[in-house]
Design a protein around this motif. Structure first.
Motif, PDB file in Angstrom:
ATOM      1  N   LYS A  21      -7.430  13.005  20.479  1.00  0.00           N
ATOM      2  CA  LYS A  21      -7.125  13.760  19.563  1.00  0.00           C
ATOM      3  C   LYS A  21      -6.646  13.091  18.340  1.00  0.00           C
ATOM      4  O   LYS A  21      -5.590  12.676  18.396  1.00  0.00           O
ATOM      5  CB  LYS A  21      -6.326  15.040  19.862  1.00  0.00           C
ATOM      6  N   MET A  22      -7.243  12.807  17.338  1.00  0.00           N
ATOM      7  CA  MET A  22      -6.810  11.726  16.264  1.00  0.00           C
ATOM      8  C   MET A  22      -5.986  12.455  15.337  1.00  0.00           C
ATOM      9  O   MET A  22      -6.284  13.612  15.057  1.00  0.00           O
ATOM     10  CB  MET A  22      -8.059  11.149  15.453  1.00  0.00           C
ATOM     11  N   ILE A  23      -4.702  11.896  15.310  1.00  0.00           N
ATOM     12  CA  ILE A  23      -3.861  12.222  14.205  1.00  0.00           C
ATOM     13  C   ILE A  23      -4.503  12.334  12.932  1.00  0.00           C
ATOM     14  O   ILE A  23      -4.995  11.448  12.267  1.00  0.00           O
ATOM     15  CB  ILE A  23      -2.559  11.302  14.022  1.00  0.00           C
ATOM     16  N   VAL A  24      -4.043  13.499  12.193  1.00  0.00           N
ATOM     17  CA  VAL A  24      -4.482  13.669  10.682  1.00  0.00           C
ATOM     18  C   VAL A  24      -3.033  14.000  10.030  1.00  0.00           C
ATOM     19  O   VAL A  24      -2.161  14.776  10.433  1.00  0.00           O
ATOM     20  CB  VAL A  24      -5.175  15.065  10.622  1.00  0.00           C
ATOM     21  N   LYS A  25      -2.710  13.012   8.981  1.00  0.00           N
ATOM     22  CA  LYS A  25      -1.532  12.972   8.166  1.00  0.00           C
ATOM     23  C   LYS A  25      -1.899  13.795   6.971  1.00  0.00           C
ATOM     24  O   LYS A  25      -3.108  13.754   6.426  1.00  0.00           O
ATOM     25  CB  LYS A  25      -0.800  11.852   7.813  1.00  0.00           C
ATOM     26  N   ASP A  26      -1.185  14.888   6.327  1.00  0.00           N
ATOM     27  CA  ASP A  26      -1.346  15.383   5.029  1.00  0.00           C
ATOM     28  C   ASP A  26      -1.436  14.502   3.813  1.00  0.00           C
ATOM     29  O   ASP A  26      -2.345  14.512   3.106  1.00  0.00           O
ATOM     30  CB  ASP A  26      -0.330  16.507   4.802  1.00  0.00           C
ATOM     31  N   PHE A  27      -0.607  13.342   3.883  1.00  0.00           N
ATOM     32  CA  PHE A  27      -0.560  12.468   2.758  1.00  0.00           C
ATOM     33  C   PHE A  27      -0.161  11.135   3.421  1.00  0.00           C
ATOM     34  O   PHE A  27       0.542  10.707   4.368  1.00  0.00           O
ATOM     35  CB  PHE A  27       0.653  12.550   1.973  1.00  0.00           C
ATOM     36  N   ILE A  28      -1.212   9.951   3.093  1.00  0.00           N
ATOM     37  CA  ILE A  28      -0.794   8.641   3.392  1.00  0.00           C
ATOM     38  C   ILE A  28      -0.650   7.958   2.051  1.00  0.00           C
ATOM     39  O   ILE A  28      -1.585   8.022   1.309  1.00  0.00           O
ATOM     40  CB  ILE A  28      -1.995   8.044   4.303  1.00  0.00           C
ATOM     41  N   ILE A  29       0.132   7.044   2.250  1.00  0.00           N
ATOM     42  CA  ILE A  29       0.311   6.165   1.027  1.00  0.00           C
ATOM     43  C   ILE A  29       0.358   4.714   1.530  1.00  0.00           C
ATOM     44  O   ILE A  29       1.122   4.522   2.364  1.00  0.00           O
ATOM     45  CB  ILE A  29       1.672   6.338   0.445  1.00  0.00           C
ATOM     46  N   ILE A  30      -0.635   3.813   0.851  1.00  0.00           N
ATOM     47  CA  ILE A  30      -0.727   2.467   1.326  1.00  0.00           C
ATOM     48  C   ILE A  30      -0.095   1.681   0.331  1.00  0.00           C
ATOM     49  O   ILE A  30      -0.408   1.694  -0.859  1.00  0.00           O
ATOM     50  CB  ILE A  30      -2.178   2.100   1.410  1.00  0.00           C
ATOM     51  N   GLY A  31       0.903   0.913   0.784  1.00  0.00           N
ATOM     52  CA  GLY A  31       1.685  -0.042  -0.266  1.00  0.00           C
ATOM     53  C   GLY A  31       3.030   0.499  -0.232  1.00  0.00           C
ATOM     54  O   GLY A  31       3.598   1.600  -0.631  1.00  0.00           O
ATOM     55  N   GLY A  32       3.923  -0.558  -0.193  1.00  0.00           N
ATOM     56  CA  GLY A  32       5.232  -0.473  -0.167  1.00  0.00           C
ATOM     57  C   GLY A  32       6.018  -0.647  -1.420  1.00  0.00           C
ATOM     58  O   GLY A  32       7.210  -1.356  -1.350  1.00  0.00           O
ATOM     59  N   GLY A  33       5.332  -0.824  -2.409  1.00  0.00           N
ATOM     60  CA  GLY A  33       6.059  -0.817  -3.856  1.00  0.00           C
ATOM     61  C   GLY A  33       6.565   0.343  -4.637  1.00  0.00           C
ATOM     62  O   GLY A  33       6.756   1.571  -4.017  1.00  0.00           O
ATOM     63  N   ILE A  34       7.010   0.264  -5.690  1.00  0.00           N
ATOM     64  CA  ILE A  34       7.600   1.597  -6.620  1.00  0.00           C
ATOM     65  C   ILE A  34       6.504   2.558  -6.889  1.00  0.00           C
ATOM     66  O   ILE A  34       6.804   3.768  -6.846  1.00  0.00           O
ATOM     67  CB  ILE A  34       8.003   0.937  -7.860  1.00  0.00           C
ATOM     68  N   ALA A  35       5.067   2.203  -7.053  1.00  0.00           N
ATOM     69  CA  ALA A  35       4.048   3.168  -7.322  1.00  0.00           C
ATOM     70  C   ALA A  35       4.189   4.300  -5.884  1.00  0.00           C
ATOM     71  O   ALA A  35       4.134   5.242  -5.962  1.00  0.00           O
ATOM     72  CB  ALA A  35       2.857   2.561  -7.374  1.00  0.00           C
ATOM     73  N   LEU A 308       3.132  -3.517 -14.702  1.00  0.00           N
ATOM     74  CA  LEU A 308       4.476  -3.518 -14.994  1.00  0.00           C
ATOM     75  C   LEU A 308       5.247  -2.477 -14.286  1.00  0.00           C
ATOM     76  O   LEU A 308       4.596  -1.330 -13.810  1.00  0.00           O
ATOM     77  CB  LEU A 308       4.698  -3.053 -16.643  1.00  0.00           C
ATOM     78  N   TRP A 309       6.278  -2.697 -13.888  1.00  0.00           N
ATOM     79  CA  TRP A 309       7.348  -2.032 -13.121  1.00  0.00           C
ATOM     80  C   TRP A 309       7.373  -0.629 -13.390  1.00  0.00           C
ATOM     81  O   TRP A 309       6.915   0.456 -12.625  1.00  0.00           O
ATOM     82  CB  TRP A 309       8.534  -2.469 -12.778  1.00  0.00           C
ATOM     83  N   HIS A 310       7.540  -0.108 -14.613  1.00  0.00           N
ATOM     84  CA  HIS A 310       7.854   1.095 -14.852  1.00  0.00           C
ATOM     85  C   HIS A 310       6.655   1.905 -15.284  1.00  0.00           C
ATOM     86  O   HIS A 310       6.619   3.197 -14.941  1.00  0.00           O
ATOM     87  CB  HIS A 310       8.782   1.409 -16.254  1.00  0.00           C
ATOM     88  N   ALA A 311       5.453   1.136 -15.438  1.00  0.00           N
ATOM     89  CA  ALA A 311       4.054   1.702 -15.544  1.00  0.00           C
ATOM     90  C   ALA A 311       3.649   2.179 -13.996  1.00  0.00           C
ATOM     91  O   ALA A 311       3.194   3.289 -14.050  1.00  0.00           O
ATOM     92  CB  ALA A 311       3.062   0.791 -16.277  1.00  0.00           C
ATOM     93  N   ALA A 312       3.762   1.351 -13.099  1.00  0.00           N
ATOM     94  CA  ALA A 312       3.531   1.657 -11.871  1.00  0.00           C
ATOM     95  C   ALA A 312       4.380   2.788 -11.176  1.00  0.00           C
ATOM     96  O   ALA A 312       3.790   3.713 -10.576  1.00  0.00           O
ATOM     97  CB  ALA A 312       3.946   0.238 -10.797  1.00  0.00           C
TER      98      ALA A 312
END
Length: 411
Positions: A21-35, A308-312
């Motif tokens: 039974k494969m897990i389903v996540k509501d939201f997945i975010i790839i990337g450990g930055g500020i965005a 740029l950081w704040h744009a992300a």
């Protein structure tokens, strides 16, 4: 075991015990930055119960990437500059997974991992940022070339300093100038080279570049601009040299800060439409259903990649809201460049046209150039008034008149 490690441990155990039974996540975010973090915060503002999985392929908690090369001189520990702590993850019911996503199947809404197998998502936000451009100088051994993109890479530079006296920094953008400043503070011999005629060419006018270039040279850094021919040479004694336009310079190590390209590999391999970056619409939706992109990896209308950081940070918020069902439109704002080097502070939102009226002001070591269209502030460069940087940002966002600036931001 910390609360976060326990949370991750339970997630892995659940997965391995439920292979059918494969897990389903509501939201997945790839990337450990500020965005990615900004997207998660926006999701939690809209949805306090949906499952969130945050994925990073680095070796530490997500951190403020813009801090690391500014601390080469004094060093830093593994948890320094962390964007959040373990308790924040648990309190916000966010699972943090240290792994690498190998592929995205947009038809099945499924991710494949390097170590953890597969799982599925309802909504996916790709915030994979960018990656350093490859330094193309023939013959350079890989073990003497460094980047300053990740904390681990900067750790390697700091360790190299015990056995290296001279450094060549290739690329006189923001990172290159900051890195050269740090190495000079560390007592190293530094050469800073660029193919462009001025430093920080993307952000500074020739006038402000001249101010910064003067400070670079006063710090004892050898600045070489308009370089055309770079070659690597090892002499008969085994010493490394770089030949720049037919003149040789000794260098033990080379640091490449020549720029970045959006990290689109995952999206491209999944047949998500890409150009230079991942193509997104005004809602940060990609060509794939339920997949959004934000930050340095996203390409907006007219081919704009903000970088740029704040744009992300702003894009992550919009992507997170829209992944929750909102229809917020992204408005690209005039986010600023700021840097502190050689004991000076520079702030820039550079002019993007020729039909602007320039007002120049100077008071002691403080300098500012303001650009107006119909008496509305459109662009600004400033030196050494960093205490009021947020006020300058506000003035730009609200397009203050010259009269209002003189009243509320007198120099």
């Amino acid at each position: 075991m910390t609360r976060t490690l326990l949370l991750i441990h339970n997630f892995i155990n659940f997965y391995t015990k439920n292979t059918r039974k494969m897990i389903v996540k509501d939201f997945i975010i790839i990337g450990g930055g500020i965005a990615g973090l900004s997207a998660i915060k926006a999701i939690r503002d809209e949805n306090n119960s949906g499952s969130i999985l945050w994925i990073t392929d680095e070796d530490r908690l997500p951190y403020k990437r813009t801090k690391i090369n500014k601390h080469i001189n004094v060093g830093f520990s593994k948890d320094d500059f962390a964007l959040i702590d373990h308790d924040w993850l648990v309190d916000n019911q966010v699972e943090l997974l240290f792994d690498k996503v190998e592929s995205i199947d947009t038809h099945k809404h499924e991710l494949s991992f390097l170590h953890r197998g597969n799982l599925r998502y309802s909504k996916l936000i790709v915030a994979t940022g960018n990656k350093p451009k490859h330094l193309q100088i023939e013959g350079i051994p890989d073990d003497i070339v460094f980047n300053v993109h990740t904390a681990r890479q900067v750790d390697n530079i700091i360790r190299s300093a015990s056995s290296s006296k001279s450094y060549l920094v290739v690329g006189a953008g923001v990172e290159g100038v900051e890195t050269a400043d740090q190495l000079a503070q560390k007592g190293k011999e530094v050469i800073l080279v660029d193919r462009n005629p001025i430093v920080l060419q993307r952000f500074l006018t020739p006038k402000f570049a001249d101010l910064l270039q003067d400070s670079i040279r006063k710090a004892g850094i050898q600045l070489i601009l308009d370089a055309r021919d770079l070659r690597f040479i090892v002499d008969r004694s085994g010493n490394n040299h770089i030949q720049i336009d037919h003149r040789q310079y000794k260098c033990d190590r080379i640091i490449s800060t020549i720029g970045y390209t959006p990290n689109i590999d995952l999206a491209s391999d999944a047949n998500i439409k890409c150009n230079f970056g991942i193509l997104v619409d005004e809602h940060l939706q990609t060509s794939a259903a339920d997949v959004y992109a934000a930050g340095d990896v996203a390409e907006h209308t007219q081919g704009i990649v903000t970088g740029l950081w704040h744009a992300a940070e702003h894009q992550g918020k919009i992507a997170g809201m829209n992944a929750c069902g909102k229809k917020e439109k992204l408005v690209l704002k005039p986010f600023r460049m700021k840097t502190e080097v050689f004991g000076e502070y520079y702030f820039s939102v550079p002019p993007l046209g020729n039909n602007l009226e320039l007002t120049e002001e100077k008071n002691g070591d403080k300098v500012r150039d303001m650009y107006f269209a119909n008496d509305r502030l459109e662009a600004l460069l400033m030196k050494n008034d960093g205490e009021r940087a947020k006020m300058y940002q506000k003035a730009l966002m609200e397009k203050w008149s010259l009269h209002k600036i003189k009243n509320e931001l007198p120099l």
